[in-house]
Design an enzyme around this catalytic site. Structure first.
Site, PDB file in Angstrom:
ATOM      1  CG  ASP A  70     -38.206 -62.906  11.047  1.00 41.23           C
ATOM      2  OD1 ASP A  70     -38.567 -62.764   9.864  1.00 41.23           O
ATOM      3  OD2 ASP A  70     -37.099 -62.511  11.474  1.00 41.23           O
TER       4      ASP A  70
ATOM      5  CG  ASP B 244     -34.152 -59.388   5.746  1.00 37.44           C
ATOM      6  OD1 ASP B 244     -34.751 -58.626   6.537  1.00 37.44           O
ATOM      7  OD2 ASP B 244     -34.012 -60.605   5.963  1.00 37.44           O
TER       8      ASP B 244
END
Length: 745
Positions: A561, A499
């Protein structure tokens, strides 16, 4: 094979036998003409005999000859260079358009005068030192290298052109080498630069933001400069390093289209400039605000690669060529062509609040639903600064003793011992990392505050309570490699989610961004090579780094997301213009959706996620309603059945979600033997009726058996399915979906 100064080729080079360098023709002489060509495309340029400047002739569909360009009236302020379609435009000599290369010399001036000196031809596709790039053997590609020299500055430029005939693609990059005794600075570097003829064109690109990635943006190319850039330090969710040019009449299935994609993860700039002549200069490369690269005597600067594909079969055909190129000639992962395991990610279910036993229970719940991969997201690390919220511990990659008193290895063993429902297979384990970042509240930052990106005494701006480690520093690179390796070697970890949750601020110099990106590639290159068995997935607050540079190292990236089914339709369709759906990570989350609050049916959310290579769940199984818990195993089984078609198939956009209430897409195997169709109804309406869904890519003369629901069990010819299409029945409900499988008889 390398051949210097090829003899005159009087026949198409793509027709040469296997013993020669294919697909490149050179009409030799003091001012050669070059052509990279296959049966579908041609890229042509020549050396101007009077100036030894490179002049662009054609990039597009196959052309057997070169048509000279009429220059018209060349009177005016501009010198001759401004009325020339240039191949590698430099700066300061009367070409008032944007340059591809802009260099400041030790004297302070920024004038360059590159002229032709020679060329060579190489079978296959060489790599780029320290950068991700396409690759290929002599069966896949051929490469032309054109040598230029600025005798006033003693700087050499080598232009690399590689053609991939199977994909109707050309890749370009360049290297500049300081042959002199004084330093210089590279201010601008556009790896791709051509001047196209005067024609009506639309610019098509992908714009967005966090949770709103990859929305299609199409507008006419007018006079003057237009374009976009990222100054976020990464490719970013704001703009993707991709665009296409096409006439206004080009549709999804018809008309010419040319795509351009930068194989790079840092700040970039895309510039399209229509000049007074109507010609359009096309530039794609590094963002000059984040460059100013010092070039000392003897040093070489290598530009990242740009790939371009041409199709005369509309925007879907253009995307298919780009997808095929990326899967076959860019991605090097062992997992690129493999069916991906359905997974459950812990974040939406437990966030930071968990321990060994609660995570094992969550993994058991995932196995009962049919998931074969369990991913432990954020919160598993930190010693003196335990990662119990997002203000602490980032950078300290040691398992928390409080959460895992028996150690990470024992915890992973317990997860890996879980049997998947209705199977003899065991659960695999995955782990989340964010290695490029650090919290100020961490052991790492307290020990090495000088390891973060910073600019003198300026404040160090925190985003999400974190700072960016300076991967331009070799010691930072080695620290990340060592600490991540230690974790990976401590347990049976089969998946890594990498990430990155903020952009870059306070750079010490413009060149710091490119130095960072080179260091990042070094780290990821080392780790992915040492652990090829791991399925690596990129993430950057969603799709903030969904770019070709990172797809070289890992086969998939988290797309957004935003997991709302309707929003994801727009995001996934948009992303597909540049990237294969097989490279997308797409999950089913609980409702109401956490980003937009919308409630959509489980089957709709699952169908949207099934269009991607990697499918997963973002929820706690314990919170599911009984009906949902009963339905999910069947939805996962269907997804696994069709996943090989998503991985291997050609993707066709049949109806777009921003243009139709009934978006549709399909995947067709290259030999047209099987396909899967996805159709959605966004809003229920009495009128108008849903249009027929006309399929594409099938064998017109063959019969296909349809399956998926009892209502659509039927057999039709490929011609009927493509020309008449299917008339589908919809319930009087919003957010409906239909998935149909097709098998050639």
């Amino acid at each position: 094979m390398v051949s210097k100064r090829l003899a005159l080729c009087l026949f198409p080079a793509w027709a040469l036998g296997q013993s020669g360098v294919k697909w490149i023709t050179v009409e030799d002489g003091p001012a050669p003409a070059f052509s990279l060509e296959s049966g579908n495309v041609s890229y042509q340029f020549h050396v101007d005999p009077s100036t030894l400047d490179l002049v662009h002739d054609h990039w597009g569909g196959y052309a057997a000859e070169v048509v000279p360009t009429d220059l018209g009236n060349t009177n005016g302020w501009g010198g001759p260079l401004v009325y020339r379609r240039r191949e590698f435009p430099d700066s300061g000599r009367g070409d008032f358009r944007l340059p591809a290369i802009h260099i400041q010399h030790d004297s302070g001036d920024t004038v360059s005068a590159f002229t032709y000196t020679g060329y060579e031809v190489v079978a296959g596709k060489p790599g780029l030192q320290g950068l991700p790039a396409t690759y290929g053997s002599e069966q896949d590609a051929s490469t032309l290298i054109v040598h230029l020299y600025d005798e006033h500055a003693d700087i050499a430029a080598d232009l690399y052109y590689s053609i991939f005939p199977r994909h109707s693609a050309v890749a370009r990059s360049f290297r500049v080498t300081n042959k002199g005794k004084k330093s210089a600075t590279v201010l601008r570097a556009s790896s791709w630069s051509i001047d196209t003829p005067n024609e009506e064109l639309d610019l098509i690109d992908l714009q967005g933001d966090w949770a709103h990635e990859a929305h299609l943006n199409r507008r006419p190319v007018g006079h003057g400069e237009q374009g976009f850039r990222s100054t976020a330090g990464y490719s970013s969710a704001f703009h993707n390093p991709f665009f296409a040019l096409a006439p206004p009449t080009t549709t999804e299935s018809q008309g010419p289209a040319t795509a351009y994609s930068l194989v790079y993860t840092g700040s970039f700039s895309a510039n399209i400039e229509r000049w007074s002549t109507g010609w359009v200069r096309v530039l794609l490369g590094l963002n000059p605000l984040h460059l100013s690269w010092p070039l000392k005597p003897g040093e070489t600067f290598t530009s990242p690669e740009v790939v371009s594909v041409y199709s005369d079969k509309g925007l879907s055909g253009m995307s298919q060529s780009l997808h095929s190129l990326f899967k076959n000639q860019l991605s090097r992962s062992n997992h690129t062509w493999e069916t991906r395991p359905p997974l459950l990610n812990s974040w939406e279910g437990l966030a930071f609040d968990y321990n060994h036993s609660s995570m094992v229970e969550l993994a058991k719940g995932a196995a009962d639903l049919g998931c074969s991969l369990f991913v432990n997201d954020d919160g598993w690390f930190g010693t003196n600064y335990p990662r119990d919220n997002d203000t602490l511990g980032l950078g300290d990659w040691t398992p928390q003793e409080k959460k895992f008193p028996e150690g990470l290895g024992a915890y992973v063993e317990d997860v890996s011992a879980i049997t998947i429902a209705n199977s003899s297979k065991k659960m695999s384990f995955g782990l989340w990392f964010e290695p490029e970042m650090v919290n100020p509240e961490s052991d790492l930052y307290r020990k090495h505050p000088d390891w973060v990106l910073h600019a003198g005494s300026h404040n160090r701006t925190e985003v999400r309570h974190q700072l960016v480690l300076n991967l331009g520093l070799p010691e930072v690179q080695e620290h990340i490699i060592d600490t991540v390796e230690k974790v990976l070697d401590s347990a049976d970890i089969r998946y890594v989610k990498w990430d990155n949750n903020r952009g870059q601020h306070e750079l010490s110099s413009p060149a710091a961004n490119h130095a960072y990106i080179l260091g990042m590639y070094h780290v990821i290159d080392r780790l992915t090579k040492s652990h090829p068995e791991i399925l690596w997935e990129g993430c950057a607050s969603g799709g903030g780094r969904f770019d070709p540079g990172l797809l070289h190292y890992w086969p998939q990236s988290w797309t957004s997301d935003n997991t709302d089914g309707l929003e994801r339709l727009h995001i996934q369709f948009g992303t597909s213009y540049a990237y294969p759906p097989s490279a997308m990570g797409c999950h089913v989350s609980a409702v109401p959706n956490g980003q937009v609050g919308r409630i959509t049916p489980l089957a709709f959310r699952s169908a949207v996620a099934s269009m991607c290579g990697s499918y997963g769940l973002e929820l706690d199984p314990a919170d599911l309603e009984p009906g949902e818990r009963d339905a999910i195993p069947g939805l996962i089984a269907l997804q696994q059945e069709i996943n090989p078609l998503v991985i291997h198939g050609d993707f066709h956009r049949l109806a777009l979600p921003d243009q139709s209430n009934w978006p549709a897409a399909m995947f067709v195997l290259p030999d047209a033997s099987a396909a899967v169709l996805f159709v959605f109804q966004v809003r229920s309406a009495t009128k108008p009726l849903a249009p027929h869904v006309k399929l594409r890519g099938l064998d017109a003369g063959a019969k296909y058996k349809l399956s998926g629901t009892d209502e659509y069990e039927a057999t039709f010819s490929g011609s009927t399915l493509m020309n008449t299409g299917l008339s589908l029945s919809w319930e009087a409900k919003d957010y409906q979906s239909i998935i149909l499988k097709l098998e050639r008889l």
